[in-house]
Write a protein that holds these residues in place. Structure first.
Motif, PDB file in Angstrom:
ATOM      1  N   SER A   6       0.858  -1.186   0.000  1.00  0.00           N
ATOM      2  CA  SER A   6       0.000   0.000   0.000  1.00  0.00           C
ATOM      3  C   SER A   6       0.892   1.233   0.000  1.00  0.00           C
ATOM      4  O   SER A   6       1.840   1.318   0.791  1.00  0.00           O
ATOM      5  CB  SER A   6      -0.887  -0.007   1.250  1.00  0.00           C
ATOM      6  OG  SER A   6      -1.612   1.207   1.360  1.00  0.00           O
ATOM      7  N   ARG A   8       0.965   5.702  -1.385  1.00  0.00           N
ATOM      8  CA  ARG A   8       0.282   6.832  -1.993  1.00  0.00           C
ATOM      9  C   ARG A   8       1.163   7.325  -3.143  1.00  0.00           C
ATOM     10  O   ARG A   8       2.331   7.639  -2.937  1.00  0.00           O
ATOM     11  CB  ARG A   8       0.087   7.936  -0.949  1.00  0.00           C
ATOM     12  CG  ARG A   8      -0.882   8.994  -1.384  1.00  0.00           C
ATOM     13  CD  ARG A   8      -1.211   9.958  -0.275  1.00  0.00           C
ATOM     14  NE  ARG A   8      -1.973   9.417   0.832  1.00  0.00           N
ATOM     15  CZ  ARG A   8      -3.245   9.027   0.767  1.00  0.00           C
ATOM     16  NH1 ARG A   8      -3.897   9.066  -0.374  1.00  0.00           N
ATOM     17  NH2 ARG A   8      -3.861   8.586   1.844  1.00  0.00           N
ATOM     18  N   VAL A  85      -5.943   4.575   0.105  1.00  0.00           N
ATOM     19  CA  VAL A  85      -4.972   4.149   1.117  1.00  0.00           C
ATOM     20  C   VAL A  85      -5.673   3.898   2.454  1.00  0.00           C
ATOM     21  O   VAL A  85      -5.417   2.886   3.125  1.00  0.00           O
ATOM     22  CB  VAL A  85      -3.834   5.183   1.254  1.00  0.00           C
ATOM     23  CG1 VAL A  85      -2.970   4.899   2.472  1.00  0.00           C
ATOM     24  CG2 VAL A  85      -2.990   5.204  -0.013  1.00  0.00           C
TER      25      VAL A  85
END
Length: 161
Positions: A6, A8, A85
């Motif tokens: 994960s 951004r 996210v």
């Protein structure tokens, strides 16, 4: 699939890509989920994320210096319940998937008070820091921790930088 990555895209994309490359080399591409590489064009993005998180052994949340304060339309992204996210981490918590914050580019762990209530427990997750100056050693240590604590063994010894 063992590892869900994960991150951004507006925060530390190079570090996330570098980490993905290291994980692919050690574990194989079929054992690591990174959206850019794992979701086919035209596939249902939401369904693919849900399947991958539910089947993961661990979620690595890459946290760079702009992760907490990233904005869209003048609003902090983490405060939006639809933020990808945020939803990835919430889904991992709900599924019982361990969440490991991976601090890059000198980022600090966010305080629980700075997070939405549904993410407050993220602040209590044990983090791992990856430094650009020690990238190879830090990634090797991360892989060892994944094996020791989450049963995710590398196919081969981690390659040197």
């Amino acid at each position: 699939m063992d590892v869900f990555l994960s991150y951004r895209r507006s925060d530390a994309p190079s570090a996330a890509g570098r980490l993905a490359d290291r994980l692919y080399a050690a574990l194989g591409t079929e054992r690591v989920f990174r959206d850019l590489d794992a979701i086919a064009p035209g596939a249902d993005f939401e369904a693919a994320l849900a399947r991958a998180i539910g089947g993961a052994g661990v979620l690595l949340a890459v946290v760079g210096p702009r992760w907490l304060d990233a904005t869209q339309g003048g609003r902090r992204r983490l405060d939006d319940p639809a933020d990808v996210v945020r939803r990835e981490i919430e889904s991992a918590f709900a599924a019982g998937v361990p969440v490991v914050p991976v601090l890059v580019e000198g980022a600090d762990m966010p305080a629980a008070s700075a997070l939405p209530p549904t993410l407050a427990r993220f602040a209590r997750c044990q983090a791992v820091a990856l430094s650009d100056a020690r990238w190879a050693d830090d990634c090797a240590r991360l892989l060892l921790l994944l094996q020791r604590h989450h049963g995710i063994a590398a196919d081969a010894a981690p390659a040197a930088a």
